[in-house]
Write an enzyme that holds these catalytic residues in place. Structure first.
Site, PDB file in Angstrom:
ATOM      1  CE1 TYR A  62      -2.873   3.210   0.690  1.00 45.78           C
ATOM      2  CE2 TYR A  62      -3.234   2.452   2.942  1.00 45.78           C
ATOM      3  CZ  TYR A  62      -3.458   3.368   1.942  1.00 45.78           C
ATOM      4  OH  TYR A  62      -4.258   4.455   2.186  1.00 45.78           O
ATOM      5  CE  LYS A  78      -5.894   2.365  -0.833  1.00 44.21           C
ATOM      6  NZ  LYS A  78      -6.452   2.519   0.531  1.00 44.21           N
TER       7      LYS A  78
END
EC number: 4.3.3.7
Length: 297
Positions: free
Chosen positions: A136, A165
């Site tokens: 992320y 992400k």
């Protein structure tokens, strides 16, 4: 390894009298399932994970797993920290709770080198080798960027790291990653650019706006992944005003306010140092929300 892709929602964490409102949390997850979201994401940035206790973290994951059990909606849980040892414990807790996959935010504040990031993520992922793992990257919050070279090195070297992400706001970064590793699962972490990332080969989104409009967000992703780019773009364009309004102040200030305005949460509570939005921004949000049909619980 059964990976998670598609439309995912970065869940808010509702509070009541300063404590986790478990019933409302469960109801919000049921609403996500009803509206076609592929996975819910407890205890991420939007869930105010930085100010939740370890026990609250665990309880949020447990509730998500309980509610999603027997449905087509998966649980992609947050398990990150600026301490590698703490992140490993969070990942192990998530695994014990029965989540389907985890995502782990880049270590904030300490500003590690790229080698430090590599060793951090390798250590966490290898501590839960059977659990699908997503990086992320959100440098606007962590003040550190997981470069494309480091992402690809981790993807190549660590078996259960399957995606990222991407919340840099950079389309170029997504293009670079997918041009070098087309099999990498890139998720849009910025609501405004969901469509262009999906059209470039992205595998999904993790959305703030989907808390409010899960029906539109799930359809946007479904259309893009089925090749209907025109239809997906039309929804992305329709959502642009609300996406913009939801980031007038630091996330999750505005999305919790929107959920309160819509009657989806009964109390508007944050954990300090977050506070309610200004009266001006609240008014802007109320006006923008009038342009959307918001489905109830």
């Amino acid at each position: 390894m059964n990976i998670v892709t598609g439309s995912t929602t970065a869940l808010i964490t509702p509070f009541k009298n300063g404590k986790l409102d478990e019933q409302t949390y469960a109801d919000l997850i049921k609403r996500q399932i009803k509206n076609g979201i592929n996975a819910v994401c407890p205890v991420g940035t939007t869930g105010e994970s930085a100010t939740l206790t370890y026990e609250e973290d665990k309880r949020c994951m447990e509730i998500a797993v309980e509610v999603c059990r027997g449905t087509d909606t998966k649980v992609l849980a947050g398990a990150g920290s600026n301490s590698t040892a703490e992140a490993i414990e969070a990942a192990k807790t998530a695994q014990k709770c029965g989540v389907d996959a985890i995502f782990s935010v880049a270590p904030y504040y300490v500003k590690p080198s790229q080698e430090g990031l590599y060793q951090h993520y390798k250590s966490i992922a290898e501590a839960v080798p059977e659990l699908p793992f997503m990086l992320y990257n959100v440098p606007g919050r962590t003040v550190v960027d997981i470069t494309a070279d480091t992402v690809i090195r981790l993807f190549d070297d660590v078996k259960n790291i399957y995606g990222i992400k991407e919340a840099t706001g950079s389309l170029e970064r997504s293009v670079e990653l997918l041009s070098r590793r087309p099999e990498l699962k890139v998720f849009s972490g910025d609501d405004a650019i969901d469509y262009p990332i999906l059209a470039n080969g992205g595998a999904g989104i993790t959305s703030v706006t989907a808390n409010l409009l899960p029906d539109l967000k799930s359809e946007l992703v479904r259309l893009a992944l089925s090749g209907d780019y025109k239809g997906s773009k039309a929804i992305n364009d329709k959502l642009f005003p609300i996406n913009k309004a939801l980031f007038l102040e630091s996330n999750p200030i505005m999305i919790k306010a929107a959920m309160y305005i819509a009657g989806l949460i009964k109390t508007l509570e944050y954990r300090l140092p977050l506070v309610a939005p200004s009266a001006q921004n609240m008014k802007i949000l109320e006006e923008v929300m009038k342009n959307y049909e918001i489905k109830g619980l």
